[in-house]
Scaffold this motif. Structure first.
Motif, mmCIF file in Angstrom:
data_model
loop_
_atom_site.group_PDB
_atom_site.id
_atom_site.type_symbol
_atom_site.label_atom_id
_atom_site.label_comp_id
_atom_site.label_asym_id
_atom_site.label_seq_id
_atom_site.Cartn_x
_atom_site.Cartn_y
_atom_site.Cartn_z
ATOM 1 N N TYR A 222 5.702 0.145 -11.472
ATOM 2 C CA TYR A 222 6.362 0.719 -10.408
ATOM 3 C C TYR A 222 5.699 2.026 -9.734
ATOM 4 N N GLY A 223 5.393 2.748 -10.920
ATOM 5 C CA GLY A 223 4.636 4.041 -10.482
ATOM 6 C C GLY A 223 3.490 3.950 -9.902
ATOM 7 N N LEU A 224 2.619 3.069 -10.134
ATOM 8 C CA LEU A 224 1.376 2.732 -9.549
ATOM 9 C C LEU A 224 1.625 2.295 -7.955
ATOM 10 N N ARG A 225 2.628 1.147 -7.910
ATOM 11 C CA ARG A 225 2.907 0.902 -6.625
ATOM 12 C C ARG A 225 3.642 1.663 -5.641
ATOM 13 N N ASN A 226 4.432 2.769 -6.105
ATOM 14 C CA ASN A 226 4.920 3.707 -5.294
ATOM 15 C C ASN A 226 3.728 4.691 -5.094
ATOM 16 N N GLN A 227 2.784 4.972 -5.830
ATOM 17 C CA GLN A 227 1.559 5.734 -5.301
ATOM 18 C C GLN A 227 0.924 5.102 -4.318
ATOM 19 N N TYR A 228 0.698 3.894 -4.245
ATOM 20 C CA TYR A 228 -0.102 2.912 -3.087
ATOM 21 C C TYR A 228 0.808 3.068 -1.916
ATOM 22 N N TYR A 229 2.066 2.921 -2.225
ATOM 23 C CA TYR A 229 2.783 3.127 -0.882
ATOM 24 C C TYR A 229 2.695 4.609 -0.162
ATOM 25 N N ARG A 230 2.657 5.620 -1.225
ATOM 26 C CA ARG A 230 2.775 6.888 -0.490
ATOM 27 C C ARG A 230 1.201 6.985 0.087
ATOM 28 N N TRP A 231 0.185 6.786 -0.666
ATOM 29 C CA TRP A 231 -1.215 6.571 0.197
ATOM 30 C C TRP A 231 -1.113 5.975 1.446
ATOM 31 N N LYS A 232 -0.495 4.859 1.540
ATOM 32 C CA LYS A 232 -0.649 4.246 2.770
ATOM 33 C C LYS A 232 0.109 5.123 3.954
ATOM 34 N N ARG A 233 1.455 5.681 3.358
ATOM 35 C CA ARG A 233 2.209 6.485 4.518
ATOM 36 C C ARG A 233 1.131 7.664 4.882
ATOM 37 N N ARG A 234 0.607 8.311 3.969
ATOM 38 C CA ARG A 234 -0.345 9.593 4.340
ATOM 39 C C ARG A 234 -1.203 9.146 5.112
ATOM 40 N N ARG A 235 -1.939 7.853 4.788
ATOM 41 C CA ARG A 235 -2.991 7.476 5.798
ATOM 42 C C ARG A 235 -2.464 7.103 7.059
ATOM 43 N N ALA A 236 -1.184 6.584 7.313
ATOM 44 C CA ALA A 236 -0.744 6.198 8.657
ATOM 45 C C ALA A 236 -0.539 7.373 9.230
ATOM 46 N N ALA A 237 -0.065 8.502 8.550
ATOM 47 C CA ALA A 237 0.319 9.827 8.969
ATOM 48 C C ALA A 237 -0.846 10.560 9.626
#
Length: 274
Positions: A222-237
């Motif tokens: 779950y930690g790795l999955r959350n890191q992936y989602y945060r990376w996608k959000r920063r990339r979209a931002a």
């Protein structure tokens, strides 16, 4: 010193991982009993390949170190194993949780099987092959549970033969000495397997997370999955910032990729200086 008092004669609650392990072994016992009674040769042949024979593991039957613990041909032996599993497993589960108990049992069963296979391989390599015996039953897992109780709760007292009080650590030592004595007999591979289950349990107790490897792995996932989602959000931002800059506007995002409201920032600045 932890003591049970009058509860020494009572079994723990029949639930959770303890109930699941007992039911698996109970169903396996009755399947074997049915096959024996009805003389179902095909099923009996299949079951014979589930018990552990070290020589057959090298022949390709690599599932045996997992399946042998479900093979129970004798009534009294099965009854003793299931009652021990209920008492020891329920006690450990109430203290450490279901995931931890599942990991301990699996590691102990595998440790016992792999020790038997290694001892057989060493004997074969040295030119003195060990007697071919078939290992079955969940004693490796039970011995691992008893060892875990001795390591973690050594002063906990049991009632030996319902009369003599004995600490868990001394009971584990007695069983270990019996297994060591058996290593000089014809059943030495079985005895080494029990000792291997105990050693695997000690390693598990010393190295496992508090709530078991299964829980730790799920938390890591779950930690790795959350890191992936945060990376996608920063990339979209970042892409959105570039787009808004082309439109003549400036937007800001925090380190998590969340939009920073300029009005809120100005309001916080006024409050800080006032």
């Amino acid at each position: 010193m932890p003591r049970f008092g009058s509860a020494q004669f009572a079994f723990p609650e029949f639930s959770g991982a303890t109930r699941r392990l007992i039911l698996w072994n109970l169903v396996a016992y009755f399947v074997l009993l049915l096959a024996t009674t009805a003389r179902l040769d095909t099923l009996l042949t299949l079951i014979s390949h589930l018990a552990l024979r070290p020589d057959m593991v090298f022949a390709g039957e690599i599932w045996q170190p997992l399946t042998y613990s479900l093979v129970h041909p004798a009534l009294l032996g099965t009854l003793f194993e299931l009652l021990s599993l209920w008492f020891l497993g329920g006690l450990l589960e109430s203290m450490h949780g279901s995931r931890w108990l599942d990991g301990l049992y699996l590691v102990s069963v595998l440790g016992a099987a792999l020790t038997a296979v290694v001892i057989f391989a060493i004997g074969y390599k040295l030119g003195s092959p060990q007697p071919l015996i078939t290992i079955y039953g969940c004693m490796g897992g039970i011995f691992g549970m008893l060892t875990a109780i001795a390591v973690l709760h050594g002063d906990l007292q049991f009632q030996l033969f319902f009369v003599i009080g004995i600490k868990a650590k001394y009971l584990a030592i007695i069983y270990t000495l019996i297994a060591l004595a058996q290593t000089f007999g014809e059943q030495r591979i079985y005895a080494f397997a029990q000792l291997g289950g105990a050693l695997a349990a000690i390693l598990y107790v010393r190295s496992s997370p508090r709530r078991g490897f299964g829980f730790a792995l799920s938390e890591r996932w779950y930690g790795l999955r959350n890191q992936y989602y945060r990376w996608k959000r920063r990339r979209a931002a970042s892409k959105f910032q570039v787009y808004m800059k082309k439109q003549g506007r400036t937007v800001r995002f925090d380190g998590q990729g969340r939009l920073i409201d300029e009005d809120d920032v100005k309001h916080d600045d006024r409050k800080r200086w006032n």
